[in-house]
Design a protein around this motif. Sequence first.
Motif, PDB file in Angstrom:
ATOM      1  N   GLN A  12       0.814  -1.205   0.000  1.00 48.01           N
ATOM      2  CA  GLN A  12       0.000   0.000   0.000  1.00 48.01           C
ATOM      3  C   GLN A  12       0.854   1.264   0.000  1.00 48.01           C
ATOM      4  O   GLN A  12       0.344   2.352   0.155  1.00 48.01           O
ATOM      5  N   ALA A  15       0.032   3.443  -3.340  1.00 49.79           N
ATOM      6  CA  ALA A  15      -1.350   3.697  -3.757  1.00 49.79           C
ATOM      7  C   ALA A  15      -2.229   3.780  -2.532  1.00 49.79           C
ATOM      8  O   ALA A  15      -1.880   3.309  -1.457  1.00 49.79           O
ATOM      9  N   ASP A  16      -3.374   4.387  -2.712  1.00 47.13           N
ATOM     10  CA  ASP A  16      -4.320   4.477  -1.610  1.00 47.13           C
ATOM     11  C   ASP A  16      -4.921   3.114  -1.325  1.00 47.13           C
ATOM     12  O   ASP A  16      -5.260   2.361  -2.239  1.00 47.13           O
ATOM     13  N   ALA A  18      -7.795   2.803   0.052  1.00 49.11           N
ATOM     14  CA  ALA A  18      -9.184   3.002  -0.352  1.00 49.11           C
ATOM     15  C   ALA A  18      -9.192   3.829  -1.629  1.00 49.11           C
ATOM     16  O   ALA A  18      -8.805   4.988  -1.622  1.00 49.11           O
ATOM     17  N   ASP A  19      -9.597   3.219  -2.717  1.00 47.45           N
ATOM     18  CA  ASP A  19      -9.595   3.897  -4.016  1.00 47.45           C
ATOM     19  C   ASP A  19     -10.887   4.705  -4.154  1.00 47.45           C
ATOM     20  O   ASP A  19     -11.957   4.148  -4.375  1.00 47.45           O
ATOM     21  N   ILE A  20     -10.783   6.010  -4.002  1.00 46.05           N
ATOM     22  CA  ILE A  20     -11.944   6.895  -4.044  1.00 46.05           C
ATOM     23  C   ILE A  20     -11.868   7.735  -5.313  1.00 46.05           C
ATOM     24  O   ILE A  20     -10.989   8.603  -5.432  1.00 46.05           O
ATOM     25  N   PRO A  21     -12.748   7.517  -6.283  1.00 46.00           N
ATOM     26  CA  PRO A  21     -12.710   8.328  -7.508  1.00 46.00           C
ATOM     27  C   PRO A  21     -13.249   9.730  -7.261  1.00 46.00           C
ATOM     28  O   PRO A  21     -13.995   9.973  -6.313  1.00 46.00           O
ATOM     29  N   ARG A  23     -11.627  12.531  -6.503  1.00 50.37           N
ATOM     30  CA  ARG A  23     -10.956  13.395  -5.533  1.00 50.37           C
ATOM     31  C   ARG A  23     -10.240  14.547  -6.251  1.00 50.37           C
ATOM     32  O   ARG A  23      -9.708  14.358  -7.347  1.00 50.37           O
ATOM     33  N   ARG A 218     -14.548  11.653  -1.124  1.00 51.58           N
ATOM     34  CA  ARG A 218     -14.077  12.245  -2.380  1.00 51.58           C
ATOM     35  C   ARG A 218     -13.695  13.714  -2.225  1.00 51.58           C
ATOM     36  O   ARG A 218     -13.114  14.297  -3.142  1.00 51.58           O
ATOM     37  N   ARG A 222      -5.723  14.789  -3.295  1.00 48.10           N
ATOM     38  CA  ARG A 222      -4.569  13.902  -3.449  1.00 48.10           C
ATOM     39  C   ARG A 222      -3.281  14.566  -2.968  1.00 48.10           C
ATOM     40  O   ARG A 222      -2.295  13.872  -2.697  1.00 48.10           O
ATOM     41  N   HIS A 239      -2.857  10.212   1.345  1.00 45.75           N
ATOM     42  CA  HIS A 239      -3.306   8.859   1.020  1.00 45.75           C
ATOM     43  C   HIS A 239      -4.422   8.457   1.978  1.00 45.75           C
ATOM     44  O   HIS A 239      -4.356   8.733   3.174  1.00 45.75           O
TER      45      HIS A 239
END
Length: 268
Positions: A12, A15-16, A18-21, A23, A218, A222, A239
């Motif tokens: 990890q 990358a995050d 928790a993948d939050i689109p 943002r 969201r 980043r 992150h």
Amino acid sequence: MKPTGGGQPASQSKADAADIPGRPDFVDSVVQGNLPVPATVVRWVTPERERRTTRPETAVVYLPSPSPEMRYFGDCFAHAYIFPTDAPCKANPAPAIGAALPALRYELILGGYGADRTLRFRTPEDREAAMARQRSPLPGAGVTVKLVREGETSDVHIVRLETLAHIELRGYPRELRSVEEIRSRCTSFGSLLEVDPAYFDAPDLAPVRAVVLTEHARRIPRQVRIRWGRAFRNVVPVHILRVWDWSESADANGEYVPIYGPDAVVPN
């Protein structure tokens, strides 16, 4: 509930978790006061594509919950709006407001939130009495005076903050190593609830792990670009390690239970 630990798994690290689109790419955060400028800052020229030609119309700022004393203070205020908007009495609204609120005591101050005047009452009970007794429309005047409570005006949007996010601010400068400064870096996307106590003994530029309360994950950018004056910045990647609902961290009284336990560093 336990924290995700003193460190995240190596898988990890880039990358995050928790993948939050959706943002935002970044937010700016300006350092206030005469704090020393870190040696780790870089000279920064904002790229042309990121420059704003006009000021944004709105800004979201997350503030700590008010104390009981501040809630009491706010409950003493109401805002008076006079209709129609071209009523001659708007030039001197005190008589019209007095006619709408007979035999009530209050202090008139300059209007806020687009009101003609703001009224400050001695107690919240006095304000509620005014809300119940206001006379409108005024007999024979063709004028309406409407009282609106503090926090209920049309330009105030109240949202429920029920999303918790465990975040990591990477490459964070030690010159801002205090819970109040960390909270200042987070105010544009969440309300800081706690900080991992291990961070305060970590080396310079160590990641800050913290929990924020927000409307939606969201909103978390980043990057936080920490600005020192006009020309220098620290760019801090943000992150998201985990996202969950407030109810999962609330005790029987609805109070937040820190994931870092009793040693968690909590803002005042």
